[in-house]
Structure formats: structure tokens, C-alpha cells
Write an enzyme that holds these catalytic residues in place. Structure first.
Site, PDB file in Angstrom:
ATOM      1  N   HIS A  15     -11.589  -7.588 -11.226  1.00  6.81           N
ATOM      2  CA  HIS A  15     -10.211  -7.525 -10.682  1.00  6.81           C
ATOM      3  C   HIS A  15     -10.242  -6.757  -9.361  1.00  6.81           C
ATOM      4  CE1 HIS A  15      -5.683  -7.082 -11.388  1.00  6.81           C
ATOM      5  NE2 HIS A  15      -5.916  -6.570 -10.194  1.00  6.81           N
ATOM      6  N   HIS A  17      -8.727  -6.588  -5.072  1.00  3.70           N
ATOM      7  CA  HIS A  17      -7.886  -7.034  -3.955  1.00  3.70           C
ATOM      8  C   HIS A  17      -8.697  -6.907  -2.671  1.00  3.70           C
ATOM      9  CE1 HIS A  17      -4.200  -7.156  -6.373  1.00  3.70           C
ATOM     10  NE2 HIS A  17      -4.785  -6.186  -7.039  1.00  3.70           N
ATOM     11  N   ASN A  43      -2.810 -12.286  -4.383  1.00  2.00           N
ATOM     12  CA  ASN A  43      -1.508 -11.812  -3.881  1.00  2.00           C
ATOM     13  C   ASN A  43      -1.575 -11.433  -2.401  1.00  2.00           C
ATOM     14  OD1 ASN A  43      -3.060  -9.496  -4.485  1.00  2.00           O
ATOM     15  ND2 ASN A  43      -1.244  -8.229  -4.745  1.00  2.00           N
ATOM     16  N   LYS A 101      -3.356 -16.122 -12.094  1.00  2.00           N
ATOM     17  CA  LYS A 101      -2.798 -14.778 -12.208  1.00  2.00           C
ATOM     18  C   LYS A 101      -1.283 -14.835 -12.383  1.00  2.00           C
ATOM     19  CE  LYS A 101      -2.528 -10.286 -11.977  1.00  2.00           C
ATOM     20  NZ  LYS A 101      -3.121  -9.217 -11.214  1.00  2.00           N
ATOM     21  N   HIS A 138      -0.556  -9.408 -15.160  1.00  2.00           N
ATOM     22  CA  HIS A 138      -0.080  -8.087 -14.769  1.00  2.00           C
ATOM     23  C   HIS A 138       0.965  -7.743 -15.822  1.00  2.00           C
ATOM     24  CE1 HIS A 138       0.995  -4.881 -11.758  1.00  2.00           C
ATOM     25  NE2 HIS A 138       1.973  -4.811 -12.651  1.00  2.00           N
ATOM     26  N   HIS A 176      -5.800  -4.317 -15.957  1.00  2.00           N
ATOM     27  CA  HIS A 176      -5.598  -2.879 -15.690  1.00  2.00           C
ATOM     28  C   HIS A 176      -4.706  -2.200 -16.719  1.00  2.00           C
ATOM     29  CE1 HIS A 176      -2.120  -4.693 -13.816  1.00  2.00           C
ATOM     30  NE2 HIS A 176      -2.763  -5.028 -12.709  1.00  2.00           N
ATOM     31  N   ASP A 254      -9.390  -2.997  -9.708  1.00  3.14           N
ATOM     32  CA  ASP A 254      -8.065  -3.081  -9.087  1.00  3.14           C
ATOM     33  C   ASP A 254      -8.027  -2.288  -7.783  1.00  3.14           C
ATOM     34  OD1 ASP A 254      -5.510  -4.020  -8.759  1.00  3.14           O
ATOM     35  OD2 ASP A 254      -4.578  -2.564 -10.092  1.00  3.14           O
TER      36      ASP A 254
HETATM   37  O1  DOR Z   1      -1.285  -0.743  -7.411  1.00  3.06           O
HETATM   38  C1  DOR Z   1      -1.360  -1.947  -7.268  1.00  3.06           C
HETATM   39  N1  DOR Z   1      -1.664  -2.497  -6.064  1.00  3.06           N
HETATM   40  N2  DOR Z   1      -1.127  -2.744  -8.305  1.00  3.06           N
HETATM   41  C2  DOR Z   1      -1.079  -4.080  -8.193  1.00  3.06           C
HETATM   42  O2  DOR Z   1      -0.837  -4.737  -9.176  1.00  3.06           O
HETATM   43  C3  DOR Z   1      -1.236  -4.732  -6.883  1.00  3.06           C
HETATM   44  C4  DOR Z   1      -1.965  -3.876  -5.953  1.00  3.06           C
HETATM   45  C5  DOR Z   1      -1.911  -4.351  -4.499  1.00  3.06           C
HETATM   46  O3  DOR Z   1      -2.126  -5.544  -4.270  1.00  3.06           O
HETATM   47  O4  DOR Z   1      -1.671  -3.517  -3.632  1.00  3.06           O
HETATM   48 ZN    ZN Z   2      -4.430  -5.741  -9.011  1.00  2.00          ZN
END
Ligand code: DOR
Ligand code: ZN
Length: 351
Positions: A15, A17, A43, A101, A138, A176, A254
Site C-alpha cells: 500500500h 502513494h 488517488n 480501491k 479504506h 491500514h 501507506d
Molecule cells: O493519511 C492518508 N493519506 N491516508 C489516506 O488514506 C490517503 C493518504 C494520501 O493520499 O495522502
Molecule cells: Zn493510503
């Protein structure tokens, strides 16, 4: 096993980003230095809702990867209320997209296009079930009347249990997880369910949002993420879960980068940046739980086994060594502050 050196199969991050453009170029080398593969969250500002977009995003990631690093991005689609079943067919055939997702609308960064009514996704869930395409959730409700700290617990009762009753063969990753409730649910549930656990939820409780390491009061925006850190009893339940060796739990950082100024703001963004020292942070947690011998399965076996992918063959070594994590890293034309910035870490990835 010596307690000063840990040589294990190279882990993956289930997971992550990575963002896009110059931000992607800044953060990708950190993850690629640690992990062989990562499940890349969809995202982006314009969410990745189609296989075609996912293929394009994957190409941008690979084109950005420094030549000396090997790294495989595992792509995901962002579920919307208009996602069509044929998009799941295309994803499954692509061999590139491996999961879908679910962001409840309004839950977190760029979740505006997320789902408000799961009933609208029934045909997509049927298709995913049939094609064994995992749904990554999520797990938070976003109703204004639900306390932010209760969002995950309420999600289990109001969303996850009914969803799994309606689609019992749907493979689900509860992403998470942050609460004892989620741990208990995942341990007891029937069927194909896994859960990712971040390093920050293993290391910190919600006091750390309001008090620094020396006990001084103060807001700490770099500890703010979603789902938000919970009280100590929940952190202990997460530690116990990963220390138990239960194969349903696996590594997902995450790591979610935001520029320093976007975190240190009147309405700061959610996300902890851990990619630059992810394995080192996890090892501190596993050591606290007296479970260093359980780390390899959590980091390197349980994830690929759940996804039906081969385990990595390369091995890596982590050594006990004190080093200071930089206070900031470059982030596009700005900087980013990592979790535990400027602090001493106790393990170091070699090579
Ligand atoms: O803290 C977070 N940041 N939780 C998420 O689910 C998304 C992530 C983000 O993309 O910044
Ligand atoms: Zn995330």
C-alpha cells in the site's frame, strides 16, 4: 538468528502513494531502494479509474525509475459509482492492474470521487468476485455524526460485514488497520480477507499528535494521517497481531507524501511519509513486540501469497546501527518532512 543482523527475502509494500510528475520522481527512489514491488494507490488529483489510465501511470512510474533500481509497480483502479463491470474485465486481462480501491467519498486525500452508496457497485463486486480481483478498502465511514476516532469501528459494522455477507467470495484487503476492532474482525472472519498494517500505527498512539517525544505539548502535523492514530490499547492490539504470525496481516506502509507547507498548515493534509526508512521503522516495532523472527513473513511472504503472486527471490540485510534520519528530503520544488525526522533510528538497510 543473530539479533544484530537480519537477512530476509526482499519485502514488498502492499500500500503506497507515489503521486505523479516531479513529486513521483522525488519519492519513487526511496521506495525502490527498499522494496521489490509496491501496490500503487490510484488517488491522484485525477483519479486512476480506468485500465488505460493505470497503464499510462505505470509507464510514467517506470520511466521515472533511476536505471540502477529494479521495482515493479502493481497498479490499482479507483472505484467510483460509475465504474462499469467491463472495466474490471479489462483490468483483469491487463495483467497490470491487480486490485480495485474503495475510498468512501470524503474519507481522505482526493476521495471526492469515491463511493457514497455501495449498492451502486453491486455488479462490479459480482464481477470482481468472479475474476478474483481483490477489493482494497479504506475502512472508514465519513458521516458527520460519527466521531473521527470511531470511523473504523463503525465501518466494520455498517459497511464491511454487510458487504461480505452479500459478496462472500470477494477477496478483501482491509487497508491500514488501526484498531483492536479491526484486528479482531480480521482474525475471526471467514473467507479471503487480509489486512495491511503501517509502521506508524505500530509505533505511535494518538498522544503523539499532541505531545512530542520529550513530553512537551504541541500539535504534530507530521503524525497526522487517516485513519488517524488511535489510543494505546489499539496500538498494542496491532503489535500483537503482527507478532502473532497470522498470515492475514502484511506490510503496507501507506507512505503518503505531502509538501512540508501543506502539512504545517491551518488545515494540514493527512499522510505520513515513511518510504525513506520504512523497513527500519517496522523493525523497531517488531523488536518492541519481541517478534523479529516474524518480520520476514509479514514483510515478504503474506502479501504475495494473498495476491497469488510469486515471492521475491533476492535477499536483503538490515543491520543494527544508529543513524539519524534527515530532517527533510527534496519533494518536487519543495521539501518533505519524514516521520521521525532528525531522530536516531536503530536499524539500517544495507547496500
Ligand atoms: O493519511 C492518508 N493519506 N491516508 C489516506 O488514506 C490517503 C493518504 C494520501 O493520499 O495522502
Ligand atoms: Zn493510503
Amino acid at each position: 538468528m543473530s539479533t544484530n543482523t537480519l537477512t530476509i527475502t526482499q519485502p514488498d509494500d502492499w500500500h503506497l502513494h507515489l503521486r505523479d510528475g516531479a513529486a513521483l520522481a522525488s519519492v519513487l527512489p526511496h521506495s525502490a531502494a527498499q522494496f521489490a514491488r509496491a501496490v500503487v494507490m490510484p488517488n491522484l488529483k485525477t483519479p486512476i479509474t480506468t485500465t488505460e489510465q493505470a497503464i499510462g501511470y505505470r509507464q510514467r512510474i517506470l520511466a521515472t525509475l533511476p536505471g540502477h533500481l529494479m521495482f515493479e509497480p502493481i497498479m490499482t483502479l479507483y472505484l467510483t459509482e460509475t465504474t462499469a463491470p467491463k472495466e474490471i474485465d479489462a483490468a483483469s486481462k491487463s495483467g497490470v492492474v491487480r486490485a480495485v480501491k474503495l475510498y468512501p467519498a470524503g474519507a481522505t486525500t482526493h476521495s471526492e470521487s469515491g463511493v457514497t452508496d455501495l449498492g451502486r457497485c453491486a455488479r462490479v463486486f459480482e464481477k470482481m468476485q468472479q475474476l478474483e480481483m481483490p477489493l482494497l478498502v479504506h475502512g472508514e465511514v465519513t458521516h458527520a455524526e460519527v466521531d473521527v476516532f470511531d470511523r473504523e469501528r463503525v465501518f466494520i459494522d455498517d459497511v464491511l460485514i454487510p458487504l461480505r455477507r452479500n459478496f462472500p467470495a470477494l477477496k478483501i484487503v482491509f487497508e491500514h488497520i488501526t484498531t483492536r476492532d479491526a484486528v479482531d474482525y480480521v482474525q475471526a472472519a471467514d473467507g479471503a480477507i487480509g489486512a495491511t498494517v503501517t509502521a506508524h500505527h505500530l509505533l505511535f498512539n494518538r498522544n503523539s499528535l499532541f505531545i512530542d517525544g520529550g513530553g512537551r505539548p504541541g500539535m504534530r502535523p507530521h503524525h497526522y494521517c487517516l485513519p488517524v492514530l488511535k489510543r494505546e490499547t489499539h496500538r498494542c492490539a496491532l503489535l500483537a497481531a503482527v507478532a502473532s504470525g497470522n498470515s492475514r496481516f502484511f506490510l503496507g506502509t501507506d507512505s503518503a507524501p505531502h509538501a512540508k507547507g501543506d502539512k504545517e498548515a491551518a488545515c494540514g493534509c493527512a499522510g505520513c511519509f515513511t518510504a525513506a526508512s520504512a523497513l527500519e521503522l517496522y523493525l523497531e516495532a517488531f523488536e518492541e513486540a519481541n517478534a523479529l523472527d516474524r518480520f520476514e513473513a509479514f514483510a515478504s511472504f503474506n502479501g504475495p501469497d494473498f495476491y497469488g503472486l510469486p515471492r521475491n527471490t533476492r535477499r536483503i540485510t538490515l543491520q543494527r546501527a544508529n543513524w539519524i534520519l534527515p530532517a527533510e528530503f527534496p519533494y518536487a520544488d519543495k521539501t518533505i518532512v519524514p516521520l521521525r525526522a532528525g531522530e536516531t533510528l536503530r536499524w539500517k538497510l544495507q547496500g
